[in-house]
Design an enzyme around this catalytic site. Structure first.
Site, short mmCIF file in Angstrom:
data_model
loop_
_atom_site.label_atom_id
_atom_site.label_comp_id
_atom_site.label_asym_id
_atom_site.label_seq_id
_atom_site.Cartn_x
_atom_site.Cartn_y
_atom_site.Cartn_z
N LYS A 1 0.50 -8.61 -5.18
CA LYS A 1 0.28 -7.98 -4.04
C LYS A 1 0.05 -6.48 -4.08
O LYS A 1 -1.12 -5.79 -3.60
CB LYS A 1 1.49 -7.97 -2.86
CG LYS A 1 1.35 -7.23 -1.53
CD LYS A 1 2.01 -5.85 -1.80
CE LYS A 1 3.35 -5.87 -2.06
NZ LYS A 1 4.10 -4.83 -1.99
N LYS B 1 2.15 5.39 -5.47
CA LYS B 1 3.04 4.46 -5.79
C LYS B 1 1.95 3.20 -6.26
O LYS B 1 2.25 2.41 -7.12
CB LYS B 1 3.67 3.69 -4.58
CG LYS B 1 4.45 2.19 -4.58
CD LYS B 1 5.28 2.23 -5.86
CE LYS B 1 5.93 0.87 -6.20
NZ LYS B 1 6.69 0.21 -5.06
N LEU C 1 9.96 -3.51 3.92
CA LEU C 1 9.73 -4.80 4.11
C LEU C 1 8.52 -4.96 2.78
O LEU C 1 8.28 -4.18 2.15
CB LEU C 1 8.43 -5.07 5.59
CG LEU C 1 9.66 -4.62 6.50
CD1 LEU C 1 8.67 -4.63 7.82
CD2 LEU C 1 10.52 -5.74 6.62
#
Length: 272
Positions: free
Chosen positions: A232, A171, A70
């Site tokens: 984001k 990440k 997602l």
């Protein structure tokens, strides 16, 4: 082969689910917007390779492995509330979303007894997702990583990062460096324009020096990493001044929010 439930068939999730179907895994899929399953359920190819569930809870019932892909922490948290109660003991949940270590820790805290979680966000765009050439940063307990490895290897090169949350953390580090560097490169090209340095000359020299890798990403084509998701990801890194400034630059250009990160230099040049 273990039965897999794959939740999230967006620009990255769909080609990843397709690779698992091609590998022969019994597959049940779900997406927030119905109708995304396409050739997985036979609509395009005429051969059913997956079952499309009506709800997340329906998708995970009876699954051995659940994969989620997602867009952000809020989406994963909301979805988790719709299916975690239906996870049976022994289920392995592999979250491949880029949500950062804090949100990953919250997912761990909400796991039912006997359910394991591996955080496995990826580097790469839609092309590598389709060809199985993603880089997968995997974090979790050793036994859970061993179990996840055969599934993840169909999607890309797996780098084991350590315990729970370590994949999510790495990440954030890597993508923060890439996004901020591309943003800085865009600013530098705008400065070159103000100083009368030809754009072609500036790009050529930047591409031949220590910033060659950043320049290749900034000037390249074929990737599909929307600027809004880049912003984001910078937010997941916290409040460092450089990353925060880069995020503000990205948010100041809503006209490229759905374009690839490589649109940033052009937007900054036009804004001068």
């Amino acid at each position: 082969m273990e039965k897999i439930a794959f939740l999230g068939l967006g620009r990255m999730g769909l080609p990843m689910a397709r690779r698992l179907a091609d590998a022969g895994y019994p597959l049940t899929v779900w997406n927030r917007s119905p109708g995304r399953a396409g050739d997985l359920t036979g609509a395009a190819a005429g051969a059913v390779r997956a079952t499309e569930a009506a709800t997340p809870a329906e998708a995970v019932r009876g699954a051995d492995v659940v994969v989620t892909m997602l867009s952000d922490p809020e989406a994963v948290t909301e979805l988790a509330g719709r299916f975690t109660a239906d996870l049976a003991p022994g289920t392995l949940w592999i979250d491949m979303s880029s949500i950062g270590p804090r949100a990953t820790a919250a997912l761990h805290a909400g796991l039912p007894d006997g359910v394991a979680l591996v955080d496995a966000p990826v580097m790469g765009s839609t092309g590598p997702a389709a060809t199985g050439d993603l880089t997968v940063f995997a974090g979790g307990e050793d036994a859970d990583l061993d179990r996840a490895q055969p599934v993840l290897e169909h999607l890309g090169r797996v780098r084991r990062c350590g315990g729970p949350g370590s994949g999510a953390a790495l990440k954030v580090v890597v993508i923060g460096a890439i996004v901020a560097s591309v943003t800085v490169l865009g600013e530098v090209l705008a400065v070159a324009d103000e100083l009368g340095v030809p754009q072609e000359q500036a790009r050529e020299v930047l591409s031949a020096g220590p910033l060659a890798g950043v320049a290749a990403r900034a000037f390249g084509t074929g990737s599909d990493f929307p600027v809004r998701l880049a912003a984001k990801d910078l937010a997941l890194a916290g409040g460092g001044p450089v990353l925060a400034a880069a995020r503000e630059v990205l948010l100041a250009h809503p006209e490229i929010a759905e374009e690839d990160l490589s649109a940033v230099p052009g937007a900054l040049l036009r804004g001068r």
